[in-house]
Design a protein around this motif. Structure first.
Motif, PDB file in Angstrom:
ATOM      1  N   PRO A 411       0.808  -1.228   0.000  1.00 39.20           N
ATOM      2  CA  PRO A 411       0.000   0.000   0.000  1.00 39.20           C
ATOM      3  C   PRO A 411       0.841   1.278   0.000  1.00 39.20           C
ATOM      4  O   PRO A 411       0.392   2.314  -0.501  1.00 39.20           O
ATOM      5  N   ILE A 412       2.052   1.223   0.558  1.00 44.62           N
ATOM      6  CA  ILE A 412       2.930   2.399   0.517  1.00 44.62           C
ATOM      7  C   ILE A 412       3.349   2.674  -0.923  1.00 44.62           C
ATOM      8  O   ILE A 412       3.381   3.838  -1.375  1.00 44.62           O
ATOM      9  N   VAL A 413       3.660   1.623  -1.664  1.00 41.15           N
ATOM     10  CA  VAL A 413       4.004   1.763  -3.080  1.00 41.15           C
ATOM     11  C   VAL A 413       2.814   2.322  -3.852  1.00 41.15           C
ATOM     12  O   VAL A 413       2.955   3.235  -4.683  1.00 41.15           O
ATOM     13  N   ALA A 414       1.633   1.795  -3.565  1.00 41.29           N
ATOM     14  CA  ALA A 414       0.430   2.281  -4.248  1.00 41.29           C
ATOM     15  C   ALA A 414       0.188   3.755  -3.950  1.00 41.29           C
ATOM     16  O   ALA A 414      -0.186   4.532  -4.843  1.00 41.29           O
ATOM     17  N   GLU A 482       6.017  -0.042  -8.970  1.00 42.31           N
ATOM     18  CA  GLU A 482       7.116   0.632  -8.282  1.00 42.31           C
ATOM     19  C   GLU A 482       8.039   1.318  -9.285  1.00 42.31           C
ATOM     20  O   GLU A 482       8.489   2.456  -9.067  1.00 42.31           O
ATOM     21  N   ALA A 483       8.321   0.641 -10.387  1.00 43.72           N
ATOM     22  CA  ALA A 483       9.204   1.216 -11.401  1.00 43.72           C
ATOM     23  C   ALA A 483       8.590   2.470 -12.001  1.00 43.72           C
ATOM     24  O   ALA A 483       9.268   3.486 -12.191  1.00 43.72           O
ATOM     25  N   ASP A 484       7.290   2.432 -12.317  1.00 42.63           N
ATOM     26  CA  ASP A 484       6.634   3.604 -12.910  1.00 42.63           C
ATOM     27  C   ASP A 484       6.468   4.734 -11.896  1.00 42.63           C
ATOM     28  O   ASP A 484       6.564   5.915 -12.251  1.00 42.63           O
ATOM     29  N   ALA A 485       6.212   4.392 -10.641  1.00 47.15           N
ATOM     30  CA  ALA A 485       6.075   5.426  -9.604  1.00 47.15           C
ATOM     31  C   ALA A 485       7.411   6.074  -9.304  1.00 47.15           C
ATOM     32  O   ALA A 485       7.475   7.265  -8.942  1.00 47.15           O
ATOM     33  N   GLY A 486       8.497   5.316  -9.450  1.00 44.71           N
ATOM     34  CA  GLY A 486       9.838   5.813  -9.154  1.00 44.71           C
ATOM     35  C   GLY A 486      10.294   5.313  -7.795  1.00 44.71           C
ATOM     36  O   GLY A 486       9.642   5.589  -6.776  1.00 44.71           O
ATOM     37  N   LEU A 487      11.385   4.567  -7.811  1.00 41.05           N
ATOM     38  CA  LEU A 487      11.889   3.986  -6.566  1.00 41.05           C
ATOM     39  C   LEU A 487      12.143   5.060  -5.519  1.00 41.05           C
ATOM     40  O   LEU A 487      11.849   4.872  -4.330  1.00 41.05           O
ATOM     41  N   CYS A 488      12.662   6.213  -5.965  1.00 34.45           N
ATOM     42  CA  CYS A 488      12.934   7.290  -5.013  1.00 34.45           C
ATOM     43  C   CYS A 488      11.640   7.848  -4.434  1.00 34.45           C
ATOM     44  O   CYS A 488      11.579   8.194  -3.251  1.00 34.45           O
ATOM     45  N   ASN A 489      10.598   7.932  -5.253  1.00 30.63           N
ATOM     46  CA  ASN A 489       9.306   8.417  -4.741  1.00 30.63           C
ATOM     47  C   ASN A 489       8.721   7.458  -3.709  1.00 30.63           C
ATOM     48  O   ASN A 489       8.083   7.886  -2.736  1.00 30.63           O
ATOM     49  N   VAL A 490       8.944   6.167  -3.909  1.00 27.61           N
ATOM     50  CA  VAL A 490       8.490   5.189  -2.919  1.00 27.61           C
ATOM     51  C   VAL A 490       9.247   5.393  -1.611  1.00 27.61           C
ATOM     52  O   VAL A 490       8.648   5.378  -0.512  1.00 27.61           O
ATOM     53  N   ALA A 491      10.560   5.595  -1.703  1.00 21.32           N
ATOM     54  CA  ALA A 491      11.354   5.825  -0.498  1.00 21.32           C
ATOM     55  C   ALA A 491      10.926   7.106   0.205  1.00 21.32           C
ATOM     56  O   ALA A 491      10.845   7.163   1.439  1.00 21.32           O
ATOM     57  N   THR A 492      10.641   8.147  -0.581  1.00 16.70           N
ATOM     58  CA  THR A 492      10.212   9.421   0.002  1.00 16.70           C
ATOM     59  C   THR A 492       8.885   9.265   0.734  1.00 16.70           C
ATOM     60  O   THR A 492       8.697   9.787   1.840  1.00 16.70           O
ATOM     61  N   MET A 493       7.953   8.531   0.140  1.00 20.39           N
ATOM     62  CA  MET A 493       6.666   8.283   0.789  1.00 20.39           C
ATOM     63  C   MET A 493       6.864   7.499   2.079  1.00 20.39           C
ATOM     64  O   MET A 493       6.223   7.772   3.110  1.00 20.39           O
ATOM     65  N   THR A 494       7.770   6.532   2.056  1.00 20.42           N
ATOM     66  CA  THR A 494       8.073   5.747   3.259  1.00 20.42           C
ATOM     67  C   THR A 494       8.566   6.658   4.376  1.00 20.42           C
ATOM     68  O   THR A 494       8.145   6.532   5.537  1.00 20.42           O
ATOM     69  N   MET A 514      12.000  -3.465  -2.315  1.00 22.33           N
ATOM     70  CA  MET A 514      11.229  -2.713  -1.309  1.00 22.33           C
ATOM     71  C   MET A 514       9.750  -3.033  -1.396  1.00 22.33           C
ATOM     72  O   MET A 514       9.067  -3.185  -0.392  1.00 22.33           O
ATOM     73  N   THR A 515       9.247  -3.122  -2.596  1.00 20.03           N
ATOM     74  CA  THR A 515       7.805  -3.321  -2.785  1.00 20.03           C
ATOM     75  C   THR A 515       7.318  -4.639  -2.210  1.00 20.03           C
ATOM     76  O   THR A 515       6.127  -4.780  -1.883  1.00 20.03           O
ATOM     77  N   LEU A 516       8.238  -5.590  -2.047  1.00 18.59           N
ATOM     78  CA  LEU A 516       7.877  -6.887  -1.471  1.00 18.59           C
ATOM     79  C   LEU A 516       8.121  -6.927   0.033  1.00 18.59           C
ATOM     80  O   LEU A 516       7.995  -7.980   0.655  1.00 18.59           O
ATOM     81  N   GLY A 517       8.483  -5.766   0.611  1.00 14.01           N
ATOM     82  CA  GLY A 517       8.661  -5.701   2.061  1.00 14.01           C
ATOM     83  C   GLY A 517       9.964  -6.279   2.535  1.00 14.01           C
ATOM     84  O   GLY A 517      10.012  -6.964   3.556  1.00 14.01           O
ATOM     85  N   SER A 518      11.057  -5.984   1.841  1.00 13.86           N
ATOM     86  CA  SER A 518      12.349  -6.565   2.197  1.00 13.86           C
ATOM     87  C   SER A 518      13.022  -5.867   3.374  1.00 13.86           C
ATOM     88  O   SER A 518      13.950  -6.420   3.968  1.00 13.86           O
ATOM     89  N   ASN A 519      12.578  -4.666   3.746  1.00  8.94           N
ATOM     90  CA  ASN A 519      13.156  -3.967   4.893  1.00  8.94           C
ATOM     91  C   ASN A 519      12.583  -4.505   6.200  1.00  8.94           C
ATOM     92  O   ASN A 519      11.414  -4.893   6.271  1.00  8.94           O
ATOM     93  N   ASP A 520      13.411  -4.493   7.237  1.00  5.80           N
ATOM     94  CA  ASP A 520      12.989  -4.982   8.554  1.00  5.80           C
ATOM     95  C   ASP A 520      12.341  -3.843   9.340  1.00  5.80           C
ATOM     96  O   ASP A 520      13.017  -2.911   9.788  1.00  5.80           O
ATOM     97  N   LEU A 521      11.034  -3.931   9.529  1.00  4.25           N
ATOM     98  CA  LEU A 521      10.276  -2.889  10.209  1.00  4.25           C
ATOM     99  C   LEU A 521       9.529  -3.490  11.393  1.00  4.25           C
ATOM    100  O   LEU A 521       9.650  -4.678  11.690  1.00  4.25           O
TER     101      LEU A 521
END
Length: 680
Positions: A411-414, A482-494, A514-521
């Protein structure tokens, strides 16, 4: 009319007696009296040192217990560095005050800071024995020494320095004692003494001592009890009645005889009290987050870490630590006892403490950032199947290393995509497997097309639009989004959603996965992200504390949620609409509520090592994770909550935990509706 002595003459007289006081106090142990000439030199030096000292004694606030309360005012736990409750004079039994005076300084109300008679008596006794058999410190001087020890805190080296029997220390004690006698009444000094002194068994001050040994308040102490406590002051360890009742009784009886000798009590009263056996009713020290009853230990620990780490409570770590160590704080929090009980019941019934896997869950209130409940299946503690690691938060707040979030991150990517002009109607072919699209991170680092991303099932193939892709958690769709939204834009939203690092403190890994939830949160972070969706795009930092009051009834500033709009309301409500579909017809259907609107997303990581469900209603947002926190392994085939899991999925394993907790927390609360939009 007799002429009054001026303060200068009083000081001069006190200084003149200083040398005698020092000698009588034992600083020349084992030595004969010095010659008259040597005595004159000592006196001259002592007077010079004495007059050069500042007269004001800055007594630190006494460290005492702090209390942490839930949102309804119920006590969660009592925490302290030193077990002490400061009480006023009228809350101390008069017999206790008299017993202490009689055994420690029977002429207390007749002399000033120094007792000349006691000094001369001790001097004669010590001279006769050639050693130190008697001291002459007054209660006021003893109080000053206790202040030095209190100032030293938990620094053992500083404590030993404060207790050193040196000439300089004695001079300092006397100077301050004289000033105290000029500024405070005898009764005030005695009350201060009774509140500061150590009585053994971790009990500081008379109130804690009365509760520790007899389970009564200081105002209710009887004569035998008061005599025993007064006797402890000289040596709390030697006369500890829990360790050696016979020796403690001998000391108690000495106090009683002194009280009769000075006519505080009659001989008959003393005889009766001496004939009374010591009757202890020991209250074991009960403090710390481990004493919380409804699983609030982890939340309690989070509150402590907040006070020790948040600049709202002091600019430096040392200032914040001093605030916590002094204690006496009344800390009111956001924890809702009803929601906490429901969460605790859910996590412990679905996952047992003895299971290899554990579950952790946090509930947050949308619109405020208030942490409503927090808990996990393993109790807070140090025993078997217990832990003091709060799996709901990161290492900086006493937690663990977090968990990969799986598809709950989608949903963050979306949201990043919609904010950047991509419509929910956007479709992608979404085959079972495909190469990762080329992407660029915020630093300009380029990830070329390559590798492979695949869906959970070979039958899961597109094309899909965003709602269906979210409902069925289509990995290949979100790789392209994620690719169309821009990886950096996803990180910024995060980052806007409060996630700026991984739970262990490492930087976020801004990579295609990132889009698959690879970060430890953590559950707290994810619950707060989804609370932002529920709150129409306004992010509120998580908060646990509503007020902190000091012992002198001052209200301290507390951390604020600092709510800010991080995405448009339309974007947030679009995400809500999509996530509502997930619990109606998608992977989250087992978690969906039947009596009120809900929205959420499942997450299952590689090899089913972690499963998540994160969801919300208008009133609550919650995140649940199930994983082995020590050595993550495939949850498939494990016994969890008394049932062997066939295949572990977020919807079927974490989802029911979320649902039960939310249902219990909101029982009796009128249902309201989530804000949705018409999807194109």
């Amino acid at each position: 009319m007799a002429q009054k002595r001026s303060p200068v003459r009083k000081t001069g007289l006190a200084a003149g007696l200083l040398v005698l006081s020092i000698l009588a106090g034992g600083l020349v142990a084992g030595l004969a009296l010095p010659s008259v000439g040597a005595l004159g030199l000592v006196a001259k030096s002592a007077v010079q040192d004495f007059n050069s000292l500042p007269a004001d004694l800055t007594a630190p606030p006494l460290s005492q217990a702090s209390s942490i309360y839930d949102a309804n005012g119920g006590l969660i736990a009592t925490v302290y560095d030193r077990d002490r409750t400061v009480v006023p004079e009228n809350q101390i039994a008069p017999i206790m005050r008299k017993a202490l005076v009689d055994i420690e300084d029977n002429r207390y109300y007749q002399h000033g800071a120094i007792d000349p008679k006691a000094v001369l008596r001790a001097l004669n006794t010590n001279a006769a024995t050639g050693g130190v058999s008697q001291g002459a410190s007054t209660l006021t001087q003893q109080y000053v020494k206790n202040v030095f020890v209190e100032q030293a805190g938990s620094n053992q080296q500083a404590v030993l320095a404060a207790q050193q029997q040196t000439l300089g220390r004695k001079i300092q004690e006397l100077r301050y004692a004289i000033k105290l006698e000029q500024t405070l009444s005898k009764d005030q000094i005695l009350t201060n003494y009774l509140n500061i002194t150590f009585f053994g068994e971790q009990a500081y001050g008379i109130e804690a001592a009365a509760e520790r040994y007899f389970s009564v308040h200081a105002k209710d102490l009887t004569l035998p009890q008061a005599a025993l406590l007064a006797g402890l002051v000289q040596s709390p360890s030697a006369y500890d009645p829990i360790v050696d009742k016979n020796l403690a009784q001998q000391r108690r009886d000495t106090v009683l005889r002194k009280m009769a000798q000075y006519h505080t009590i009659t001989q008959a009263q003393a005889k009766k009290a001496i004939g009374t056996p010591i009757k202890l009713k020991v209250s074991t020290p009960q403090q710390g987050c481990i004493t919380a009853q409804q699983g609030e230990g982890f939340f309690c620990d989070y509150v402590k870490k907040t006070i020790l780490s948040d600049p709202a409570f002091g600019k430096t770590a040392a200032v914040r630590q001093a605030l916590w160590s002094r204690g006496g704080l009344q800390i009111h929090t956001t924890l809702d006892p009803k929601a906490q009980s429901a969460l605790q019941q859910s996590v412990t019934s679905h996952v047992y403490a003895s299971d290899k896997a554990a579950t952790a869950m946090t509930l947050v209130q949308p619109g405020t950032g208030n942490i409503i409940a927090m808990g996990q299946s393993r109790p807070y503690g140090v025993g078997t199947h217990q832990t003091e690691i709060n799996l709901n938060v990161g290492t900086a707040m006493g937690g663990g290393l977090g968990f990969p979030t799986g598809s709950t991150f989608k949903p963050i990517v979306a949201a990043a995509a919609i904010e950047n002009g991509i419509q929910p109607s956007q479709t992608y072919p979404s085959p079972y497997t495909m190469p990762w699209p080329a992407m660029t991170d915020c630093a300009g680092g380029r990830y070329p097309k390559g590798g492979a991303v695949h869906n959970d099932s070979k039958s899961l193939v597109g094309p899909f639009a965003m709602p269906a892709a979210m409902a069925q958690s289509v990995n290949t769709y979100f790789a392209q989004l994620e690719a169309d939204a821009g990886l950096c834009n996803v990180a910024t939203m995060t980052n806007k959603l409060g996630i700026t690092a991984q739970a262990g403190g490492e930087k976020l890994s801004v990579v295609p996965s990132m889009t698959l939830g690879s970060n430890d949160l953590t559950p707290l972070e994810m619950a707060n992200v989804y609370a932002t969706f529920a709150n129409h795009g306004t992010y509120c930092a998580p908060t646990a504390i509503t007020s902190v009051t000091t012992p002198d009834r001052k209200n301290l500033p507390v951390p604020q949620a600092g709510c800010t709009q991080v995405m448009s309301p339309t974007t947030a409500d679009t995400i809500t609409t999509i996530l509502k579909g997930v619990v109606q017809d998608g992977t989250g259907k087992p978690a969906g509520l039947t009596d009120r609107d809900s929205a959420g997303k499942t997450g299952t990581t590689d090899a089913s090592k972690q499963v998540w469900f994160v969801g919300y209603t208008p009133e609550l947002s919650g995140a649940t994770v199930v994983s082995d926190s020590v050595s993550p392994q495939d949850l498939d085939g494990q016994s969890i909550g008394g049932t062997v899991v066939g295949q572990a999925f977020g919807g079927t394993l974490a989802g029911p935990i979320w649902r039960s907790a939310i249902e219990g927390a909101l029982a009796g609360v009128p249902a309201s509706s989530l804000t949705t939009v018409n999807l194109p």
